[in-house]
Enzyme design. Structure first.
Site, PDB file in Angstrom:
ATOM      1  N   TYR A   1       0.888  -1.052  -0.075  1.00  0.00           N
ATOM      2  CA  TYR A   1      -0.016  -0.030   0.075  1.00  0.00           C
ATOM      3  C   TYR A   1       0.775   1.214   0.087  1.00  0.00           C
ATOM      4  CZ  TYR A   1      -4.310  -2.948   0.719  1.00  0.00           C
ATOM      5  OH  TYR A   1      -5.058  -3.692   0.393  1.00  0.00           O
TER       6      TYR A   1
ATOM      7  N   ARG B   1       1.343  -2.514  10.985  1.00  0.00           N
ATOM      8  CA  ARG B   1       1.249  -3.679  10.024  1.00  0.00           C
ATOM      9  C   ARG B   1       2.384  -3.665   9.152  1.00  0.00           C
ATOM     10  NH1 ARG B   1      -1.421  -8.271   9.173  1.00  0.00           N
ATOM     11  NH2 ARG B   1      -3.132  -8.556   7.918  1.00  0.00           N
TER      12      ARG B   1
END
Length: 668
Positions: free
Chosen positions: A182, A230
């Protein structure tokens, strides 16, 4: 609590926040459960509450955007904390209040954006990225490079989002994501980051963005408010839009383990209170979202190395829903906390059932992605293939019927078993009839390959549930129309399944020809050279199974590509299976049809009417199924309360069979 699972139920601290056990709900996108202004809908709230009620210690929410101006998404796709912050506090505040009633902690996952992996259809403007690189989904589109000022704005938005999270009652936040490729991850990976400002350069320079984020958050809400990251320990990027398979030797073009451990030490020092660790990227999406072809606990060798490098807690997901595996990972020091993702979609009471020692009552995840991310690709709300109530718990749950009725279920595949289960939960008197000697239907054969063992676990779960519910089961009993009329039930559910479709070509009746079902069940043995007719999911999985046995396998498919007919196979499953077939040496011919089976092999014809011969010892037919509707048609018009479900209505997949059965049985 059962002694075998004591580690799972020990408390743990993340920063100064104590969690009652070491079971977390992994963050998963709540696609379709979001309001138009980016807030959690009533469905989303009930979805999370159900997992808290089921004993989960920590819930990590869906990805939530911190802004919608630099990378504007179309309304209602993912939660967004900045579009209507007052409404977000109101809805999220109701969520946190109710979660806390179960002594469960809840962290809000915040994202800086998607970057190159944002599908253009989701965006209101052009995609953005750290540098001018191709969009993942549409490589012809070049992403706009973010300015330094825009990145600094994203850092400030992260701090503002953390303040809103505190107001809404969250116990901490998780930053999404230095994982899966991402936007934030793209800044940290040299392959994607070609910047020359403070956010580029060497590893420490590329880590400036996540470092500034945690520092901004701690400055605004205090150092005691926990912030997780994350974190992908290895990207498995072989090349642009190409991943590396388990066991495959390749040059890592993304972040390798050595760089990840160095990064983790820097990020821990910067202030992160823990790592929610995994592996993969969109280029290797079958690592970030492991399908059934990945081993349970596929990240554990990586998280063990991360644990040795940092002092803060390490959380691990990656098909960890098998209780014995989860407990062993904690005992052996491979992780500090276990995150369950899809396993909590299939069964919200996972933690409670483990604590009670009833692991046989846990409904298993089969790794299909059909009901979760697969539905997202179809533009439909998050749910689960084997748990149709997931994501709509209150409005689609099972309630006791006002009066008990006699229900006759004909067929013991997954559709028939699910119909029997739900009807029994409703309080009805249920009798199930199966003409063969065992329950399971086509799933018995489908569960034979070693990578389909979770299908076998699902069948065992159904058998346990039907036994617990005291459903009358009649095996080796073929049902006639006369028997149905004699029994005179109040409702009849026909789930007689389907039979393999056999192409009408010369030589199809030769001894070398077999169905995929008969090959899988061992009723026929495959020779050394195998031709599989049909490149759907069943044909491809059978091809992989045979190739792993050393067979020389060729798939013949009439369409232009594999696994393109019927219900779409979710992207990560399809891509991994195709790459595994290639890795195992399986060949395939598309745009080609079977013309004839000969003593030597097969004669094929392509769309240009060019004929070729292919030698084969065995020809395996995997060309789909046709519904068995004889009994249903014989009963039509002769009785009320007659239903046709599953493959007997229309051959599909496990999800289709279960969802049919659930819908019908919950309304009898």
């Amino acid at each position: 609590m059962v002694a075998a699972y004591t580690r799972l139920f020990e408390p743990i601290k993340i920063g100064k926040v104590e969690v009652k056990n070491k079971i977390a709900m992994a963050p998963m996108g709540v696609l379709g459960l979001v309001t138009q202004d980016g807030c959690f809908s009533k469905r989303a709230i009930e979805y999370y509450i159900e997992r808290a009620r089921g004993g989960t210690g920590l819930i990590i929410t869906s990805v939530t955007k911190v802004e919608n101006e630099i990378e504007p998404f179309k309304p209602g796709l993912v939660p967004n904390i900045s579009v209507n912050p007052f409404h977000f506090i109101a809805t999220a505040g109701e969520l946190t209040e109710r979660v806390h009633a179960y002594n469960t902690r809840i962290f809000l996952q915040l994202t800086m954006g998607f970057g190159r992996v944002a599908a253009p259809v989701m965006l209101a403007e052009e995609p953005v990225a750290p540098s001018a690189i191709p969009n993942f989904w549409e490589p012809a589109i070049t992403c706009r490079e973010l300015t330094t000022k825009e990145v600094e704005t994203l850092v400030k938005r992260a701090g503002e989002a953390a303040e809103i999270a505190v107001e809404a009652g969250f116990d901490g936040i998780e930053i999404h994501a230095m994982h899966e490729g991402y936007l934030l991850d793209q800044f940290t990976i040299a392959l994607f980051n070609r910047r020359t400002d403070k956010y580029g350069g060497d590893l420490r320079g590329r880590l400036t963005f996540p470092i500034e984020i945690v520092q901004e958050i701690k400055k605004r809400v205090g150092k005691d408010f926990p912030v997780l990251l994350r974190f992908s320990i290895k990207n498995f990027i072989k090349d642009w839009r190409q991943g590396g398979l388990p066991g495959e030797e390749f040059a890592e073009k993304g972040r390798d383990v050595e760089e990840a451990l160095a990064a983790a030490r820097i990020l821990e020092e910067a202030g992160y209170d823990g790592f929610d660790a995994d592996a993969g990227s969109y280029d290797a999406w079958y690592w970030a979202h492991p399908p059934l072809y990945q081993e349970h606990g596929c990240y554990l060798p990586l998280t063990q190395k991360l644990k040795e490098a940092v002092k803060v807690p390490v959380i691990v997901a990656g098909r960890m829903e098998v209780p014995e595996l989860a407990e062993r990972a904690l005992f052996e020091g491979q992780a500090d906390m276990i995150a369950i993702g899809r396993g909590l979609l299939t069964d919200a009471e996972w933690a409670s059932k483990v604590m009670a020692g009833r692991v046989d009552r846990i409904r298993p995840c089969i790794g299909c992605h059909d009901g979760c991310l697969g539905r997202g690709f179809l533009g439909r709300p998050l749910s689960c293939a084997v748990n149709p109530a997931c994501g709509r718990e209150k409005e689609y749950g099972i309630e006791r019927a006002s009066s008990a009725r006699k229900v006759m279920i004909i067929g013991g595949g997954v559709a028939g078993m699910e119909a029997a289960r739900v009807a029994a939960l409703r309080g009805h008197q249920v009798a199930l009839y199966e003409k063969s000697e065992q329950l399971g239907g086509h799933v018995i054969a489908a569960a034979v390959p070693e990578f389909k063992k979770d299908d076998a676990r699902l069948l065992e779960w159904y058998k346990t549930e039907l036994q617990e519910l005291q459903v009358e089961i009649n095996l080796n009993r073929e049902v006639s129309p006369e028997l149905v009329l004699e029994k005179n039930p109040d409702a009849v559910v026909v789930a007689t399944g389907s039979k393999p479709a056999i192409p009408d070509v010369p030589g199809i009746d030769k001894g070398k020809v077999s169905t995929a079902t008969d090959i899988l069940l061992g009723k026929k043995q495959a020779g050394d050279k195998v031709v599989i007719i049909g490149g759907g999911l069943a044909g491809c999985e059978t091809a992989l199974w045979l190739a792993r046995q050393g067979k020389q396998v060729t798939i013949i498919e009439i369409l232009d590509d594999l696994m393109r007919a019927g219900i779409p196979v979710p992207y990560m499953n399809r891509i991994m299976l195709i790459e595994m077939l290639r890795y195992q040496g399986v060949e395939w011919r598309t745009g080609t049809s079977l013309l004839e089976v000969t003593e030597a092999g097969v004669i094929l014809i392509d769309r240009s009417f060019h004929r070729t011969t292919l030698p084969a010892d065995t020809v395996v037919v995997a060309a789909g199924f046709t519904p068995e509707q004889g009994l249903y048609r014989a009963l039509m018009g002769k009785m009320p309360g007659l239903y046709l479900i599953g493959d007997s209505r229309e051959p599909r997949n496990i999800m289709g069979a279960i969802w049919d059965a659930y819908e019908v049985a919950r309304n009898i």
